[in-house]
Design an enzyme around this catalytic site. Structure first.
Site, short mmCIF file in Angstrom:
data_model
loop_
_atom_site.label_atom_id
_atom_site.label_comp_id
_atom_site.label_asym_id
_atom_site.label_seq_id
_atom_site.Cartn_x
_atom_site.Cartn_y
_atom_site.Cartn_z
N GLU A 13 -0.64 -8.57 5.25
CA GLU A 13 -0.31 -8.76 6.67
C GLU A 13 -1.54 -8.83 7.56
O GLU A 13 -1.45 -9.28 8.70
CB GLU A 13 0.63 -7.65 7.14
CG GLU A 13 0.02 -6.28 7.32
CD GLU A 13 -0.16 -5.50 6.03
OE1 GLU A 13 -0.64 -4.35 6.10
OE2 GLU A 13 0.17 -6.04 4.94
N HIS B 66 -2.98 -5.34 1.48
CA HIS B 66 -2.36 -5.56 2.79
C HIS B 66 -2.39 -7.05 3.16
O HIS B 66 -3.28 -7.49 3.90
CB HIS B 66 -3.13 -4.79 3.87
CG HIS B 66 -3.02 -3.31 3.79
ND1 HIS B 66 -2.12 -2.59 4.54
CD2 HIS B 66 -3.70 -2.41 3.05
CE1 HIS B 66 -2.25 -1.31 4.28
NE2 HIS B 66 -3.21 -1.16 3.39
N CYS C 275 0.83 -1.20 0.00
CA CYS C 275 0.00 0.00 0.00
C CYS C 275 0.87 1.26 0.00
O CYS C 275 1.48 1.58 -1.01
CB CYS C 275 -0.98 -0.03 1.17
SG CYS C 275 -2.35 1.14 1.00
#
Length: 207
Positions: A187, A185, A85
């Site tokens: 994560e 994202h 991002c």
């Protein structure tokens, strides 16, 4: 590399953004995670993740912490890097819709548009195939005030595009040499395949 385990030391730029989630994902992917806020921490890592967050704030903080020039130099010298991002924005060579004083790292020959999918309320999720990573088993991709890639240079590999909706066809994952970036994202989902892929890139670089 760490002397005891032989695993790559992968830093996460810890100035702003979702640092803790990336550190956990790095550890789950088999590398040694290191928070990077100072020059000596940057010098110690084999590769670096630039997390999501706010790219103009991150640009300013790189200057405040005297990390911009050392990081730019390490990227120029071939250190593997992954940006998610805002990290994609920071690694780009050209940024659209940013502040005139914002600096970027010129590590990827791409043009990105900040907040291309819309503001926070227009965040969304979709399933993506990512070349070299998903192998026929799509991953759930989370987009939060995300950029997209409007131009990819001749030596940039396009790894993923949005396949449906108003943003169909937009580029959201790229790789150029030892630099990887995603608009989304990974994560935050618990799917570690992007981090495992990046750890593999770092390990291959230091073998």
């Amino acid at each position: 590399m760490t002397a005891d385990s032989g695993s790559p030391q992968v830093g996460v730029l810890a100035l702003q953004g979702d640092v803790r989630e990336h550190l956990a994902a790095v550890a789950a992917a088999g590398a040694t995670p290191i928070s990077v806020r100072r020059r000596e921490e940057l010098d110690a890592v084999d590769g670096l993740i630039i997390p999501g967050g706010e790219s103009t704030t991150m640009s300013r903080l790189l200057g405040v912490f005297d990390l911009y020039d050392p990081l730019h130099a390490r990227l120029r010298d071939g250190m593997p890097a992954y940006g998610s991002c805002a990290g994609m924005i920071m690694l780009a060579s050209e940024i659209l819709d940013t502040r005139p004083d914002a600096r970027h790292l010129d590590a990827l020959d791409i043009t990105v548009r900040r907040n291309a999918f819309g503001r926070q309320v227009e965040s969304f999720e979709t399933d993506l195939e990512v070349d070299g990573i998903t192998d026929g088993h799509p991953m759930r991709a989370v987009f939060i005030r995300a950029p997209w890639v409007e131009r990819a240079g001749d030596t940039v590999e396009v790894l993923a595009r949005v396949t449906e909706g108003p943003a169909e066809g937009r580029i959201v994952a790229v790789r150029q040499g030892d630099v990887l970036a995603t608009s989304f994202h990974p994560e935050v989902t618990g799917d570690r395949r992007v981090h495992e892929y990046f750890v593999g890139m770092v390990a291959a670089k230091i073998e």
